[in-house]
Design a protein around this motif. Sequence first.
Motif, mmCIF file in Angstrom:
data_model
loop_
_atom_site.group_PDB
_atom_site.id
_atom_site.type_symbol
_atom_site.label_atom_id
_atom_site.label_comp_id
_atom_site.label_asym_id
_atom_site.label_seq_id
_atom_site.Cartn_x
_atom_site.Cartn_y
_atom_site.Cartn_z
ATOM 1 N N ASN A 1 1.004 20.324 -15.651
ATOM 2 C CA ASN A 1 -0.145 20.793 -14.873
ATOM 3 C C ASN A 1 -0.006 20.348 -13.414
ATOM 4 N N THR B 1 -3.314 22.586 -9.046
ATOM 5 C CA THR B 1 -4.779 22.613 -9.095
ATOM 6 C C THR B 1 -5.225 23.919 -8.438
ATOM 7 N N PHE C 1 -5.302 24.775 -12.891
ATOM 8 C CA PHE C 1 -6.487 24.252 -13.567
ATOM 9 C C PHE C 1 -7.412 23.601 -12.533
ATOM 10 N N ALA D 1 -9.081 27.068 -16.680
ATOM 11 C CA ALA D 1 -7.776 27.678 -16.389
ATOM 12 C C ALA D 1 -7.952 28.914 -15.511
#
Length: 448
Positions: A132, A135, A178, A184
């Motif tokens: 991940n 952002t 995310f 998401a």
Amino acid sequence: MSTVFNFTFVPWFRSVAPYIHKFRHQTFVIGLPGEAIAAGKLYSIAQDLAMIQAMGVKIVLVHGFRPQVNEQLAAKGHEGRYSHGIRITDSIALDSAQEAAGQLRYEIEAAFSQGLPNTPMAGSTVRVISGNFITARPVGIVDGVDFQHSGLVRKVDVAGIQRSLDMDALVLISPFGFSPTGEAFNLSMEEVATSVAIALKADKLVFVSEVPGILQNPDEPASEDNPIDTELPLAQARQLLARMPASQQPSDTAFYLQHCVKACQGGVERSHIIPFAVDGALLLEIYVHDGIGTMIVDEKLEEVREATADDVAGILQLIEPFEKDGTLVKRDRTEIERDASNYTIVEHDGVIFGCAALYPYPEARTAEMAALTVSPQSQGTGDGEKLLRRIEQRARLLGLDSIFVLTTRTVHWFLKRGFKLVDPEWLPEARKRKYNWDRRSQVLVRKL
């Protein structure tokens, strides 16, 4: 057959070596659209990326999944919707995107895990790390259209990506982001790749696309007379983009060009558009002088400058073949080291592709341009004219009235550029004493 192979392989490998040295420890961000994977190019591209990584390049691979999401939507009986060139990601489209991303991540990891004997992947160990790293924030509502789960890059986890690269891993990024609350968002591969390249201060951003590159005349279809513009200065790319209609279609030139321009404006030194239809396009673009697609640069990479003592080895390597075939008079290393400051060179990515020397005869208000040499790899690209212009400039600064050359093979090249044939008796007395009457070089003069 073996001898022929040796004669072709050895010079080729030697020509590639400077690029291997230059790119070692550099960071490349590769944008791989889902169209390339759908076209069956994944395994060959993975092989090439594995080889590039083995030569010391740090790689971040950002994959797209546009056709795969559309396929998932069609299987669900759902039609994709777009506005302003952006997918409207409703809950069904978000599920489809997640399914497509999961499947593609599996396929990409499998492609980098193959280690079959007698293949380029034999003996390779490519660790793929994904996570991940992005952002995101929502696109929101634009002109009354709610884009729902479609997003834009808010922040890139540079430290996390860099730690993974420092572990010699290939970093794989899907076009998902995310929010801090865990929501998401579906992103575009092109925006993610560009944002990552800028955030990492990457050395290259490369889009392996449906577009072959930027045509020298983009208003006409490609042809042998209208080839790809292999190097485009950023200022010229901006002007070209301003004349193009805005596009969000990956088959249109402007679609990728806008991201390349944004990357260069953001500090990425070089951004590239290359065709996935050509096998080995990544290797050709990175390790061959002129490449195969278009490279957008903030300024011209080809530098014309005066030589230093550190350039002597490169000058010797450049002129040696021309001395052997009699085109140039042989000069020993001591002479070139002594006269290094007389030389002007054309340098590209740390490799010398052209040189010329200026020997003034102030008493006669003239100077000899000697050892004008252009590598066979870059002949026809204007390097000879660049060297001639710089030599003329240096001669003018010395207050001279003309320059002259002695040649046995390239008379017509100089005649086309304003030189006039003269009798050897015209030469300055100091040069006439060194004239080789057996060689019978022709003397050409150009007034400044």
